[in-house]
Design an enzyme around this catalytic site. Structure first.
Site, mmCIF file in Angstrom:
data_model
loop_
_atom_site.group_PDB
_atom_site.id
_atom_site.type_symbol
_atom_site.label_atom_id
_atom_site.label_comp_id
_atom_site.label_asym_id
_atom_site.label_seq_id
_atom_site.Cartn_x
_atom_site.Cartn_y
_atom_site.Cartn_z
ATOM 1 N N ASN A 191 110.201 -20.697 27.645
ATOM 2 C CA ASN A 191 110.434 -21.541 28.832
ATOM 3 C C ASN A 191 111.419 -20.788 29.722
ATOM 4 O OD1 ASN A 191 111.081 -23.444 30.734
ATOM 5 N ND2 ASN A 191 112.071 -24.882 29.309
ATOM 6 N N TRP A 192 110.881 -20.193 30.772
ATOM 7 C CA TRP A 192 111.736 -19.368 31.648
ATOM 8 C C TRP A 192 112.629 -20.215 32.544
ATOM 9 C CZ3 TRP A 192 108.221 -14.863 33.863
ATOM 10 C CH2 TRP A 192 107.715 -14.108 32.788
ATOM 11 N N LYS A 193 112.376 -21.518 32.602
ATOM 12 C CA LYS A 193 113.124 -22.399 33.506
ATOM 13 C C LYS A 193 113.077 -21.818 34.934
ATOM 14 C CE LYS A 193 115.689 -24.001 29.525
ATOM 15 N NZ LYS A 193 116.886 -24.521 28.927
ATOM 16 N N GLY A 206 114.433 -20.768 25.413
ATOM 17 C CA GLY A 206 114.881 -20.693 26.802
ATOM 18 C C GLY A 206 115.439 -19.318 27.107
ATOM 19 N N GLY A 207 116.757 -19.199 27.118
ATOM 20 C CA GLY A 207 117.441 -17.964 27.519
ATOM 21 C C GLY A 207 116.885 -16.700 26.872
ATOM 22 N N SER A 254 118.896 -22.936 21.702
ATOM 23 C CA SER A 254 119.644 -21.758 21.252
ATOM 24 C C SER A 254 118.916 -20.950 20.180
ATOM 25 C CB SER A 254 121.041 -22.165 20.766
ATOM 26 O OG SER A 254 121.792 -22.678 21.845
ATOM 27 N N GLU A 275 114.202 -30.896 20.796
ATOM 28 C CA GLU A 275 115.261 -30.104 21.417
ATOM 29 C C GLU A 275 116.530 -30.953 21.536
ATOM 30 O OE1 GLU A 275 113.685 -26.637 23.966
ATOM 31 O OE2 GLU A 275 113.741 -28.387 25.242
ATOM 32 N N HIS A 280 111.179 -32.504 29.534
ATOM 33 C CA HIS A 280 112.312 -31.667 29.119
ATOM 34 C C HIS A 280 113.607 -32.414 29.438
ATOM 35 C CE1 HIS A 280 115.158 -28.397 28.812
ATOM 36 N NE2 HIS A 280 114.239 -27.718 28.149
ATOM 37 N N GLY A 311 121.220 -24.079 25.222
ATOM 38 C CA GLY A 311 122.104 -23.162 25.949
ATOM 39 C C GLY A 311 123.530 -23.110 25.432
ATOM 40 N N GLU A 336 116.285 -31.463 30.625
ATOM 41 C CA GLU A 336 116.869 -31.124 31.929
ATOM 42 C C GLU A 336 116.229 -31.949 33.035
ATOM 43 O OE1 GLU A 336 116.327 -26.880 31.625
ATOM 44 O OE2 GLU A 336 117.930 -26.790 30.130
#
Ligand code: 13P
Length: 248
Positions: free
Chosen positions: A11-13, A231-232, A210, A169, A99, A175, A101
């Site tokens: 997930n590149w966001k 993610g990251g 994470s 999640e 999600h 993160g 977010e």
């Protein structure tokens, strides 16, 4: 016992421009081609602006494409929105919905997410529905109630379990570098399966929050963990591929 394939999703966001995003996607596609046949599934979810060029770049590779959200309507007067049919048209196989977010920043409710799930499934997409407790819910011992409530409210009355992936999640793990014990994750995944009833055993339940190369093996070794939503660490091809390879 059901055998479920492992699924690794990036997930590149809101990250990636035309050149950097294309390079990243091509690097991952090449790794996947070199490793064919893949024993696991891989999908990239770039921002909407990159879906089409990346769709073209992934052709001929086993890497699949996904989006990060969609609207519940098929078309119409919804300025700025993108429908599930449009995503399918671009070659998307997956869409992430609910999600945390988006639940937090746009106050997306379970009812809204359920409408999106119905629309996305109708368009032929596999829906990755995210659920997860906040730090406060964890501290007050209400994690399980929160997860079950979120999941049931985020699914439409009728859905195809073959087009459903649930991503657990924990909000506090996203993160932050903090990851729950694998036993805890497994137990929440079992809870998610139980709450889906008879179809639960067949549904892929993946973990996100994470995930990095050094904790991916522990997670992916668990029978209950059918993959990861990254993610990251998905923004770097070496890191992402090293996570994916732990699914072998
Ligand atoms: P991080 O891997 O950066 O913690 O993000 C997880 C996530 O939100 C994936 O959807």
């Amino acid at each position: 016992m059901a055998t479920r394939r492992k699924l690794i999703v990036g997930n590149w966001k809101m990250n990636g421009r035309l050149t950097s995003g294309l390079n990243l996607a091509k690097e991952i596609a090449n790794r996947a081609i070199e490793s064919m046949p893949l024993e696991f599934d891989v999908a990239l979810c770039p921002p909407a602006t990159l879906l089409w060029p990346i769709s073209e770049a992934l052709m001929g590779s086993p890497v699949m494409l996904g989006a990060q959200d969609c609207h519940y309507a098929n078309h119409g007067a919804y300025t700025g929105d993108i429908s599930a049919g449009m995503l399918a048209d671009l070659g998307c196989r997956y869409v992430i919905l609910g999600h945390s977010e988006r639940r937090a920043a746009y106050e997306e409710t379970g009812a809204l997410i359920a409408k999106k799930v119905a629309a996305a499934q109708l368009a032929g997409l596999v829906t990755i529905v995210c659920v997860g407790e906040t730090l406060e819910q964890r501290a007050t011992g209400t994690t399980e109630t929160a997860i079950v409530q979120q999941l049931s409210s985020s699914l439409p009355e009728k859905f195809h379990s073959s087009q459903l992936v649930v991503a657990y999640e924990p909000v506090w793990a996203i993160g932050s570098g903090d990851v729950p014990e694998t036993d805890e994750v497994s137990s929440i995944h079992r809870l998610i399966r139980r709450s889906l009833g008879a179809m639960g055993e067949a549904v892929q339940v993946i973990y996100g929050g994470s995930v990095v190369p050094h904790n991916a093996r522990d997670l992916l070794e668990q029978h209950e963990i059918d993959g990861v939503l990254v993610g990251g660490a998905s923004l770097n091809s070496d890191g992402f591929w090293s996570i994916a390879e732990k699914a072998r």
